[in-house]
Enzyme design. Structure first.
Site, PDB file in Angstrom:
ATOM      1  N   ILE A   1       0.840  -1.206   0.000  1.00 34.10           N
ATOM      2  CA  ILE A   1       0.000   0.000   0.000  1.00 34.10           C
ATOM      3  C   ILE A   1       0.876   1.258   0.000  1.00 34.10           C
ATOM      4  O   ILE A   1       0.612   2.224  -0.732  1.00 34.10           O
ATOM      5  CB  ILE A   1      -0.989  -0.042   1.179  1.00 34.10           C
TER       6      ILE A   1
ATOM      7  N   ASP B   1      12.255   2.366   5.098  1.00 27.46           N
ATOM      8  CA  ASP B   1      11.755   0.987   5.033  1.00 27.46           C
ATOM      9  C   ASP B   1      12.893   0.041   5.415  1.00 27.46           C
ATOM     10  O   ASP B   1      14.051   0.297   5.075  1.00 27.46           O
ATOM     11  CB  ASP B   1      11.268   0.664   3.612  1.00 27.46           C
ATOM     12  N   ASN B   2      12.558  -1.027   6.115  1.00 24.60           N
ATOM     13  CA  ASN B   2      13.615  -1.995   6.461  1.00 24.60           C
ATOM     14  C   ASN B   2      13.537  -3.262   5.597  1.00 24.60           C
ATOM     15  O   ASN B   2      14.280  -4.215   5.823  1.00 24.60           O
ATOM     16  CB  ASN B   2      13.567  -2.359   7.948  1.00 24.60           C
TER      17      ASN B   2
ATOM     18  N   TYR C   1      -3.355  -8.493  15.996  1.00 17.87           N
ATOM     19  CA  TYR C   1      -3.161  -7.505  14.931  1.00 17.87           C
ATOM     20  C   TYR C   1      -4.132  -6.333  15.101  1.00 17.87           C
ATOM     21  O   TYR C   1      -3.722  -5.165  15.165  1.00 17.87           O
ATOM     22  CB  TYR C   1      -3.352  -8.159  13.554  1.00 17.87           C
TER      23      TYR C   1
ATOM     24  N   GLY D   1     -10.239 -16.545  13.376  1.00  9.56           N
ATOM     25  CA  GLY D   1     -10.151 -15.076  13.431  1.00  9.56           C
ATOM     26  C   GLY D   1     -10.894 -14.353  12.326  1.00  9.56           C
ATOM     27  O   GLY D   1     -10.835 -13.128  12.255  1.00  9.56           O
TER      28      GLY D   1
END
Ligand code: UDP
Length: 323
Positions: A11, A29-30, A139, A283
């Site tokens: 995204i 960013d990693n 999450y 979930g």
């Protein structure tokens, strides 16, 4: 200049493609879940962790950052149940470090990627932002915790923020240059398309006994460029002072069942699929469909891209990735 944390992810990279048209962009960013191939050449890339104060100090000292957009999260429900520490560490603790460091440099505009998972199992067919938030997995909780932190930081420190609760992001950029990539892939539309390209033997449908017309789960699929456009409007609302704090759902307002998504993929591609019906995935709520009226009323945003077009764009991308 805008700092996009997680700009090499699915995204984030689509947002950067829109944002670079009008703004200078720094990406942090990693590459834990992002890809170098998704990094836009017009943006400046810094490789590092969002919870690393030294890296953040460097960025905020060197560049005139006026807002931070945060896409760098772990986002798999199942994994979050198995590894909650990872989710609380990265999605919550590292985000607190990011916010705290921003405030030290007097950077007060923040756009946060949140999720429909904050609602848990809703009691209504169409979810608006007034619905209670009762996430049912780590999450969703990790995202909701940050939402609460933002509220408190706004009160205490004058932080300005927009929270965007995504429903099911899907599709690929119309340039054909970037699209949905995850490793491993767990999302429905890429899995169906990979199967139709011969890269997977079959599609597993998780559960056929949900309380929905055809028994499979219903989701609200939204094109990633529609999502990106909502972020730009939210950013402009913060920068212009039109909004100081806001929470918005981002969805189409129309739900499709897993079976309907498979049917649409078959229609768009002209290929028949092989389906296996299996047990429910833990979930998964039966139905998650957004009302996005609030952002329409406040900022004039509305999803414009249909499920057929979403799948068409994803199909073009997946075909181009076939090796
Ligand atoms: N799903 C499925 N088979 C798959 C992947 C997903 O039946 O191989 C279902 C999943 O149970 C959910 C819907 O498709 O009801 C969308 O799942 P996805 O993982 O794409 O997104 P989520 O809704 O979990 O964010």
């Amino acid at each position: 200049m805008i700092l996009v944390v997680g700009g090499a992810g699915y995204i984030g990279s689509h947002l950067v493609k829109e944002l670079v048209k009008n703004e200078e962009v720094v990406i942090l960013d990693n590459f834990s879940t992002g890809f170098r191939s998704l990094v836009d050449s017009k943006a400046l890339l810094i490789e590092g962790n969002l919870g690393d104060t030294a890296v953040l100090n460097d960025i905020f000292t060197q560049y005139p950052i006026k807002a931070v957009m945060h896409f760098a999260a772990n986002s798999l429900v199942g994994e979050s149940v198995q590894e909650p520490y990872k989710y609380y560490e990265n999605n919550v603790a590292a985000t607190i470090t990011l916010l705290n460091t921003m405030l030290k440099y007097n950077i007060k505009n923040f756009i946060f990627s949140s999720t429909a998972a904050t609602y848990g199992i809703p009691n209504v067919d169409i979810i608006d932002e007034e619905q209670p938030t009762n996430p049912i997995n780590p999450y969703g909780r990790s995202k909701l915790f940050v939402e609460h932190i933002l509220e408190d930081f706004a009160q205490a420190y004058g932080l300005h923020y927009v929270v965007l609760r995504y429903f099911n992001a899907a599709g690929a950029h119309d340039s054909g240059e970037i699209g949905e990539s995850h490793d491993p892939e767990t999302h429905l539309i890429p899995i169906i398309l990979q199967h139709l390209l011969g890269q997977r033997e079959k599609i597993s449908v998780f559960g056929t006994d949900y309380d929905t017309p055809d028994g499979t789960c219903i989701r609200d699929y939204i094109h990633v460029t529609d999502l990106a456009k909502a972020h730009i409007l939210a950013l402009n609302a913060l920068l212009s002072g039109k909004k100081n704090t806001a929470i918005y759902n981002l969805g189409n307002g129309r739900g499709f069942s897993v079976k309907e998504v498979i049917d649409t993929c078959e229609k768009v591609t002209g290929i028949k699929s092989k389906i296996e019906y299996t047990d429910r995935r833990p979930g998964d709520p039966a139905r998650l469909v957004a009302s996005a009226n609030r952002i329409y009323e406040d900022l004039g945003w509305k999803a414009a891209i249909s499920l057929e077009e979403i799948i068409g764009s994803a199909w073009k991308w997946h075909k181009s990735q076939k090796s």
